[in-house]
Design a protein around this motif. Structure first.
Motif, mmCIF file in Angstrom:
data_model
loop_
_atom_site.group_PDB
_atom_site.id
_atom_site.type_symbol
_atom_site.label_atom_id
_atom_site.label_comp_id
_atom_site.label_asym_id
_atom_site.label_seq_id
_atom_site.Cartn_x
_atom_site.Cartn_y
_atom_site.Cartn_z
ATOM 1 N N ALA A 37 40.870 -121.650 -53.072
ATOM 2 C CA ALA A 37 39.855 -121.822 -54.110
ATOM 3 C C ALA A 37 40.288 -121.200 -55.439
ATOM 4 O O ALA A 37 39.849 -121.630 -56.514
ATOM 5 C CB ALA A 37 38.537 -121.201 -53.652
ATOM 6 N N GLY A 38 41.145 -120.182 -55.384
ATOM 7 C CA GLY A 38 41.586 -119.522 -56.609
ATOM 8 C C GLY A 38 42.777 -120.170 -57.280
ATOM 9 O O GLY A 38 43.247 -119.687 -58.324
ATOM 10 N N THR A 39 43.255 -121.303 -56.738
ATOM 11 C CA THR A 39 44.474 -121.946 -57.244
ATOM 12 C C THR A 39 44.471 -122.192 -58.751
ATOM 13 O O THR A 39 45.474 -121.912 -59.422
ATOM 14 C CB THR A 39 44.720 -123.271 -56.490
ATOM 15 O OG1 THR A 39 44.899 -122.986 -55.094
ATOM 16 C CG2 THR A 39 45.948 -123.978 -57.021
ATOM 17 N N PRO A 40 43.389 -122.687 -59.362
ATOM 18 C CA PRO A 40 43.449 -122.993 -60.803
ATOM 19 C C PRO A 40 43.648 -121.772 -61.697
ATOM 20 O O PRO A 40 44.081 -121.930 -62.842
ATOM 21 C CB PRO A 40 42.072 -123.643 -61.073
ATOM 22 C CG PRO A 40 41.602 -124.130 -59.741
ATOM 23 C CD PRO A 40 42.121 -123.139 -58.754
ATOM 24 N N TRP A 41 43.351 -120.585 -61.193
ATOM 25 C CA TRP A 41 43.385 -119.405 -62.064
ATOM 26 C C TRP A 41 44.584 -118.484 -61.836
ATOM 27 O O TRP A 41 44.753 -117.497 -62.538
ATOM 28 C CB TRP A 41 42.093 -118.597 -61.871
ATOM 29 C CG TRP A 41 40.883 -119.387 -62.225
ATOM 30 C CD1 TRP A 41 40.416 -119.692 -63.468
ATOM 31 C CD2 TRP A 41 39.978 -120.007 -61.303
ATOM 32 N NE1 TRP A 41 39.290 -120.450 -63.396
ATOM 33 C CE2 TRP A 41 38.982 -120.671 -62.074
ATOM 34 C CE3 TRP A 41 39.907 -120.079 -59.914
ATOM 35 C CZ2 TRP A 41 37.941 -121.380 -61.493
ATOM 36 C CZ3 TRP A 41 38.873 -120.791 -59.336
ATOM 37 C CH2 TRP A 41 37.897 -121.424 -60.118
ATOM 38 N N PHE A 42 45.399 -118.766 -60.851
ATOM 39 C CA PHE A 42 46.511 -117.867 -60.543
ATOM 40 C C PHE A 42 47.642 -118.003 -61.559
ATOM 41 O O PHE A 42 47.890 -119.072 -62.120
ATOM 42 C CB PHE A 42 47.067 -118.160 -59.139
ATOM 43 C CG PHE A 42 46.142 -117.788 -58.024
ATOM 44 C CD1 PHE A 42 45.337 -116.663 -58.107
ATOM 45 C CD2 PHE A 42 46.060 -118.570 -56.877
ATOM 46 C CE1 PHE A 42 44.482 -116.327 -57.078
ATOM 47 C CE2 PHE A 42 45.215 -118.238 -55.839
ATOM 48 C CZ PHE A 42 44.407 -117.108 -55.941
ATOM 49 N N ARG A 43 48.348 -116.886 -61.759
ATOM 50 C CA ARG A 43 49.580 -116.876 -62.544
ATOM 51 C C ARG A 43 50.777 -116.897 -61.591
ATOM 52 O O ARG A 43 50.702 -116.336 -60.492
ATOM 53 C CB ARG A 43 49.657 -115.626 -63.428
ATOM 54 C CG ARG A 43 48.589 -115.564 -64.515
ATOM 55 C CD ARG A 43 48.652 -114.252 -65.276
ATOM 56 N NE ARG A 43 47.572 -114.135 -66.257
ATOM 57 C CZ ARG A 43 47.310 -113.040 -66.953
ATOM 58 N NH1 ARG A 43 48.073 -111.961 -66.792
ATOM 59 N NH2 ARG A 43 46.311 -113.020 -67.820
#
Length: 565
Positions: A215-221
């Protein structure tokens, strides 16, 4: 002007070279930070609900080296975490199905009152496949998730650099919060014979953790993988061996090869400035007449001439190894909590009421509670206090904290030895058995030592590992735990072989009342203090690496990553 400045700030990119999921420079306000880190902490907390299942196989920490290699070299940390979490979930689901369909028959057996039916060959085979999938998945996942969480903070930004340091404390806090569940609720299920329910609970928690991660894929660096580090190390060794007969100049970096510009020849990494350690390896970067004649006319052969950064990467690994070796004895101490502490507790009074017994394994909850308390105490009170005393913004350096962890670990063994003396005294006098709550101090001391040792280790090895082998640095912590377990088993075997000569019962016999387990605890305390002396020597010798900046506007500025020990 105000609108233009706001627009510029909204699209300001990170200064550490991190990327978004599309491969573009990561925008500060749209990626990373605590938003991404909290998702990873929640993911790891739920994954550690399965800690009791994982304890069947300490080899999972050796698998961490394989996971770190794939993460640093080819897959990157995000993909490594996703793939190994999927393997982990598959292993837990298979274990749950195996226990439900094959192993645990009839339902509820194994509680000490009902015998379980013999297992089938198919059930046994599936069981071993499942636990090795669990070991592979968790081992490959752990070092990558720790490093991936740290990647979410831009250390070139002061506020994010401070958060990056704090992240490792909260990472260990999340790990232990999940373990608190597994060491209470899951232990209760195991003792009541409800193994299948416990396994399905673990599988569900791991599946939820995977969903949270995705779920956190779009915000990861992200950082690009840097290629095979084993090849780079081999190139340095071969190039230095080829030039074994040349003399390295004594005037710093003069005469040594490095690429132009601020970037490194290793993909996605910063330059590492030359150091005076292991000067013999500088031969690999020394430009000879032969190298000079070929540099202008052909591609440089890395098996003959390496960059300073590539040589320094090898030096960094060599400098970290003595520190890492000194942590193995601590892991031997830590291992006792899941082995001899439990055996000791089983010989003590565990009854709280006629209908309720305390499972000796659940006493590790006091270790976890101690970890939670001391992380809070350290972050809120000790860091500000030590900052004023030492002048170090971190309070204590990573090396200093690891030294404190060794001291507290030794004191935990002393406490365990004193409790065992008292337990033996009562057992041999045939008086009332000692209450299991006498073990609380030794568990609490182990917890306090973890906050200093393991959190310090995570920060040290992640911070001091060059950009191209960050996950490898984190994997060293996991590998030391595994080697500590094997070293503990070997030490017990040696002690028993020596102590049982002449027909004696030995220090740790099957019936502990006939032995002297207290002597083994005191032996570990003594070995830890000896290890502390060696560690202090290694820590004083260690010199931090100096890295260039990702930002080209900084030119050749140096970035020191560790305060002096």
């Amino acid at each position: 002007m105000e609108i233009e400045r706001k627009t510029s700030n909204e699209y300001e990119t990170t200064g550490d070279g991190s990327l978004d999921r599309k491969g573009n420079p990561a925008i500060k306000k749209a990626t990373g930070g605590w938003t991404s880190a909290i998702l990873l902490l929640g993911d790891y907390k739920k994954t550690t609900f399965t800690e009791q299942c994982e304890q069947v196989d300490w080899d999972r920490y050796l698998f961490s080296l394989a996971g770190a290699f794939l993460s640093d070299s080819y897959w990157g940390r995000y993909l490594t975490c996703a793939i190994f979490q999927l393997v982990y979930v598959a292993g837990l689901v298979l274990l749950s199905l195996t226990s439900w369909l094959y192993l645990i028959k009839p339902s509820g057996c194994g509680d000490g009152a009902r015998a379980c039916a013999p297992v089938t060959s198919a059930g046994t085979a599936l069981f071993y496949v499942s636990i090795y999938l669990i070991a592979l998945g968790n081992g490959g996942y752990q070092p990558s998730i720790a490093t991936f969480g740290a990647d979410q903070f831009d250390e070139s930004e002061p506020s994010e650099g401070h958060s990056k340091v704090a992240f490792f404390s909260y990472f260990y806090l999340a790990l232990n919060s999940g373990s608190l569940f597994s060491n209470t609720f899951l232990v209760y299920l195991e003792n009541s014979g409800s193994w299948s329910i416990g396994f399905w609970t673990s599988a569900g928690s791991a599946a939820l953790a995977l969903a949270l991660f995705l779920a956190g894929t779009p915000w990861f660096r992200h950082f690009r993988p840097s290629g095979n580090p084993l090849v780079r190390i081999a190139q340095v060794v071969v190039a230095a061996a080829r030039k074994w007969d040349i003399r390295v100049r004594a005037n710093g970096e003069e005469g040594l090869y490095e690429v132009d510009g601020t970037g490194s020849a290793i993909a996605g990494t910063r330059k590492i400035f030359h150091s005076e350690d292991f000067r013999f390896l500088d031969k690999a970067a020394t430009i000879t007449d032969t190298d000079s004649s070929t540099m202008a006319t052909s591609i440089i052969n890395p098996w003959r001439l390496c960059t300073v950064t590539q040589v320094e990467e090898v030096k960094c690994v060599l400098k970290m190894l003595p520190i890492w070796l000194c942590t193995i004895i601590y892991s031997v101490v830590f291992t006792q909590m899941a082995s001899l502490f439990v055996e000791q507790g089983a010989k003590m009074r565990t009854t709280l009421s006629p209908s309720f017994d305390i499972p000796p394994a659940s006493m590790s909850a006091f270790d976890i509670l101690s970890v939670l308390f001391f992380i809070f105490l350290y972050r809120r009170f000790l860091v500000p206090l030590m900052r004023r005393v030492t002048g170090n913004p971190k309070g204590l350096s990573e090396l200093q904290r690891m030294g404190v962890g060794l001291v507290i670990g030794a004191l935990a063994m002393v406490a365990a030895g004193l409790v065992e003396l008292q337990r033996l005294k009562r057992a041999r006098a045939r008086t009332d058995a000692l209450s299991i709550f006498w073990q609380v101090p030794q568990y609490a001391l182990i917890g306090a030592s973890e906050v200093f040792m393991y959190v310090g280790q995570l920060e040290f090895f992640n911070g001091q590992a060059p950009d191209g082998i960050k996950s490898f640095g984190s994997s060293l912590c996991m590998a030391s735990m595994s080697l500590g377990n094997y070293a503990s088993s070997g030490l017990v075997s040696i002690v028993m072989a020596v102590a049982t000569r002449g027909g004696r019962a030995g220090w740790i016999p099957a019936d502990l009342d006939q032995g002297h387990m207290d002597r083994f605890f005191f032996l570990l305390a003594g070995l830890t203090f000896v290890d502390l002396v060696v560690y202090v020597v290694c820590a004083r010798w260690y010199k931090a690496i100096e890295l260039g900046s990702h930002d080209s506007s900084h030119g050749s500025s140096r970035v020191g990553l560790l305060e002096e020990a």
